[in-house]
Motif scaffolding. Structure first.
Motif, PDB file in Angstrom:
ATOM      1  N   ASP A  19     -37.300 103.846  40.494  1.00  0.00           N
ATOM      2  CA  ASP A  19     -36.362 104.807  41.089  1.00  0.00           C
ATOM      3  C   ASP A  19     -37.049 106.091  41.569  1.00  0.00           C
ATOM      4  N   LYS A  20     -38.345 106.221  41.321  1.00  0.00           N
ATOM      5  CA  LYS A  20     -39.168 107.365  41.772  1.00  0.00           C
ATOM      6  C   LYS A  20     -38.779 108.703  41.148  1.00  0.00           C
ATOM      7  N   SER A  21     -37.876 108.679  40.179  1.00  0.00           N
ATOM      8  CA  SER A  21     -37.452 109.941  39.573  1.00  0.00           C
ATOM      9  C   SER A  21     -37.921 110.081  38.130  1.00  0.00           C
ATOM     10  N   SER A  22     -38.609 109.081  37.621  1.00  0.00           N
ATOM     11  CA  SER A  22     -39.137 109.154  36.262  1.00  0.00           C
ATOM     12  C   SER A  22     -40.498 108.464  36.247  1.00  0.00           C
ATOM     13  N   ILE A  23     -41.200 108.644  35.141  1.00  0.00           N
ATOM     14  CA  ILE A  23     -42.534 108.051  35.029  1.00  0.00           C
ATOM     15  C   ILE A  23     -42.585 107.052  33.891  1.00  0.00           C
ATOM     16  N   ARG A  24     -43.629 106.232  33.918  1.00  0.00           N
ATOM     17  CA  ARG A  24     -43.872 105.294  32.827  1.00  0.00           C
ATOM     18  C   ARG A  24     -45.372 105.194  32.610  1.00  0.00           C
ATOM     19  N   VAL A  25     -45.760 104.821  31.403  1.00  0.00           N
ATOM     20  CA  VAL A  25     -47.166 104.642  31.043  1.00  0.00           C
ATOM     21  C   VAL A  25     -47.347 103.231  30.524  1.00  0.00           C
ATOM     22  N   MET A  26     -48.412 102.586  30.995  1.00  0.00           N
ATOM     23  CA  MET A  26     -48.742 101.234  30.542  1.00  0.00           C
ATOM     24  C   MET A  26     -50.155 101.239  29.960  1.00  0.00           C
ATOM     25  N   ILE A  27     -50.312 100.628  28.800  1.00  0.00           N
ATOM     26  CA  ILE A  27     -51.623 100.481  28.179  1.00  0.00           C
ATOM     27  C   ILE A  27     -52.418  99.441  28.971  1.00  0.00           C
ATOM     28  N   THR A  28     -53.671  99.764  29.291  1.00  0.00           N
ATOM     29  CA  THR A  28     -54.525  98.822  30.019  1.00  0.00           C
ATOM     30  C   THR A  28     -55.674  98.304  29.161  1.00  0.00           C
ATOM     31  N   ASP A  29     -55.995  99.009  28.076  1.00  0.00           N
ATOM     32  CA  ASP A  29     -57.047  98.553  27.165  1.00  0.00           C
ATOM     33  C   ASP A  29     -56.641  98.892  25.731  1.00  0.00           C
ATOM     34  N   GLN A  30     -56.123  97.887  25.042  1.00  0.00           N
ATOM     35  CA  GLN A  30     -55.609  98.105  23.682  1.00  0.00           C
ATOM     36  C   GLN A  30     -56.700  98.595  22.728  1.00  0.00           C
ATOM     37  N   LYS A  31     -57.907  98.078  22.860  1.00  0.00           N
ATOM     38  CA  LYS A  31     -58.992  98.459  21.952  1.00  0.00           C
ATOM     39  C   LYS A  31     -59.322  99.951  22.097  1.00  0.00           C
ATOM     40  N   VAL A  32     -59.407 100.426  23.328  1.00  0.00           N
ATOM     41  CA  VAL A  32     -59.675 101.850  23.552  1.00  0.00           C
ATOM     42  C   VAL A  32     -58.518 102.688  23.014  1.00  0.00           C
ATOM     43  N   CYS A  33     -57.310 102.194  23.163  1.00  0.00           N
ATOM     44  CA  CYS A  33     -56.120 102.925  22.707  1.00  0.00           C
ATOM     45  C   CYS A  33     -56.018 103.006  21.186  1.00  0.00           C
ATOM     46  N   GLU A  34     -56.771 102.197  20.475  1.00  0.00           N
ATOM     47  CA  GLU A  34     -56.772 102.252  19.016  1.00  0.00           C
ATOM     48  C   GLU A  34     -57.662 103.366  18.476  1.00  0.00           C
ATOM     49  N   LEU A  35     -58.481 103.961  19.334  1.00  0.00           N
ATOM     50  CA  LEU A  35     -59.380 105.022  18.889  1.00  0.00           C
ATOM     51  C   LEU A  35     -58.577 106.242  18.436  1.00  0.00           C
ATOM     52  N   GLY A  36     -59.035 106.853  17.387  1.00  0.00           N
ATOM     53  CA  GLY A  36     -58.461 108.102  16.899  1.00  0.00           C
ATOM     54  C   GLY A  36     -59.530 109.169  16.939  1.00  0.00           C
TER      55      GLY A  36
END
Length: 139
Positions: A19-36
């Motif tokens: 709808d071009k009025s909101s945003i969304r985020v999609m994970i592309t690399d789960q392993k990198v996203c696990e980093l703290g």
């Protein structure tokens, strides 16, 4: 690219919803996203950082929180993201189509208190160097 590709790895993408009025985020690399204890940056396709920050727990959890704050502000329901900033996110996504989140986990440094990851120091240096459009404070 403005950030070191050997250190910063792509982790997620931010796009406009249909709808071009909101945003969304999609994970592309789960392993990198696990980093703290990591430093992250939202960058344009040409590698220019538009937001730099740190996260204590998982990077993915932190990156996935962005749409909630921004969309709430765009809908006029207030929240942690000011309206002007939410509109800038929307403008960047309209202009660029996609923003990519890249993540880097600094190596631990030995201190008198034991080993620590210098995330805040790295973040501070990068913010000072790049002056990203969407960083509200320039630490």
């Amino acid at each position: 690219m403005f950030l070191d590709r050997d250190k910063f790895k792509p982790a997620a993408e931010m796009r406009l919803a249909r709808d071009k009025s909101s945003i969304r985020v999609m994970i592309t690399d789960q392993k990198v996203c696990e980093l703290g204890d990591a430093v992250y940056a939202w960058i344009t396709a040409n590698g220019k950082p538009v937001r730099i920050g740190t996260c204590g727990s998982s990077a993915g959890k932190h990156l996935l929180s962005y749409p909630g704050y921004i969309n709430r502000s765009l809908a006029g329901r207030g929240g942690a993201t000011p309206k002007w900033e939410a509109l800038k996110w929307l403008g960047l996504l309209t202009a660029h189509g996609t923003l990519t989140a890249v993540v880097h986990q600094p190596e631990p440094t030995l201190t008198a208190a034991g080993p620590i990851r210098p995330c805040l120091d790295v973040e501070r240096q990068l913010i000072r160097q790049h002056r990203p459009l969407l960083n509200r404070s320039h630490r």
